[in-house]
Design an enzyme around this catalytic site. Structure first.
Site, PDB file in Angstrom:
ATOM      1  N   GLU A 114       0.714  -1.262   0.156  1.00 56.64           N
ATOM      2  CA  GLU A 114      -0.049   0.058   0.136  1.00 56.64           C
ATOM      3  C   GLU A 114       1.045   1.135   0.184  1.00 56.64           C
ATOM      4  OE1 GLU A 114      -3.452  -0.033   2.972  1.00 56.64           O
ATOM      5  OE2 GLU A 114      -2.959  -2.232   2.988  1.00 56.64           O
ATOM      6  N   GLU A 134      -3.193 -10.154   3.930  1.00 54.56           N
ATOM      7  CA  GLU A 134      -4.064  -9.832   4.923  1.00 54.56           C
ATOM      8  C   GLU A 134      -5.081 -10.987   5.206  1.00 54.56           C
ATOM      9  OE1 GLU A 134      -2.308  -5.666   3.984  1.00 54.56           O
ATOM     10  OE2 GLU A 134      -2.937  -7.693   2.921  1.00 54.56           O
TER      11      GLU A 134
END
Length: 259
Positions: A114, A134
């Site tokens: 990210e 994740e």
């Protein structure tokens, strides 16, 4: 501010922001996130900075993700506060008025990806690996994962975000996740070449272009076109177009004269 996790380097108008003293694979926790955020905001206030290079220490990882040891004890409210801090770091990169180049060596996972996607340009070495794992630890990919569909398309985003699998550097380049892949021993040379080019452009024009690119993420095509007309006019108030265009014409005329 005394920094434990950030080392700054400077070469002319290029500033290197390096994550250091972190866990293996440059795993980041709340303190490292805070220091990186502060560093990016501070660097962005220096009018003499032309370009920023963001990197992790060593060659094993850019940023291998966010510290699970910190996340495992979170509840709903502390989880939201934690992830907002990471979002603040990503926004500090996007808000930095000059181009931010991600130096991508080794692993780039989860929050690290990210952060990389928040950078303006991403240059990877051929052994780099990318992923969003994740879901494998019971949480969705959030905040600046939202940039992914615009960067690589809905189908590729679904693969990364739902399977948690990693992809190699060539696949990342093919998908548009990174701009360029070079051999490990060419990584710093190529980034140096790129930063020198960016630093050589008119500083106002480069900053203006970054602002426009960020605004276009949230605008319709028509709105972006109309907004950019005004920005084009404003560029001529700086003197940069006149300077660079005259230099270009002088070089062209000199070449034509030799012919």
């Amino acid at each position: 501010m005394e920094s434990r996790f950030v080392r700054l380097g400077r070469d002319g108008g290029t500033v290197t922001v390096e994550l250091t003293n972190s866990k293996p694979l440059n795993i980041i926790g709340a303190d490292a996130i805070a220091e990186l955020t502060w560093a990016l905001r501070d660097v962005g206030q220096d009018p003499d900075v032309r370009v920023v290079v963001l990197r992790g220490a060593g060659e094993r990882a850019f940023i291998g993700g966010v510290d699970i040891n910190e996340m495992v004890v979170l509840d709903r409210s502390t989880a939201e506060a934690f992830i907002r801090r990471l979002a603040g770091l990503c926004e500090a990169i996007r808000a930095c008025p000059v181009p931010v180049v991600a130096r991508l060596a080794g692993w780039c996972l989860g929050g690290g990806l990210e952060i990389a996607m928040s950078c303006d340009l991403r240059i990877a070495e051929s052994g780099a690996k990318f992923g969003m794992p994740e879901v494998a630890v019971g949480i969705p990919s959030v905040i600046h994962s939202a940039l992914m569909p615009a960067l690589i398309g809905a189908s590729h985003s679904a693969w990364l975000l739902m399977t948690g699998e990693t992809i190699d550097a060539d696949t990342a380049a093919g998908w548009g996740l990174v701009h360029e892949v070079v051999s490990p021993d060419e990584l710093d040379r190529r980034i140096g070449e790129l930063t020198a080019k960016l630093a050589g452009f008119g500083p106002y024009a480069v900053r203006q272009q970054k602002r426009l690119l960020n605004k276009w993420f949230d605008m319709t095509v028509h709105g972006a076109i109309e907004d950019s007309v005004e920005q084009f006019g404003l560029a001529f108030l700086t003197g940069e177009p006149q300077q660079h265009m005259r230099a270009f014409l002088s070089r062209k005329n000199a070449t034509s004269g030799k012919g």
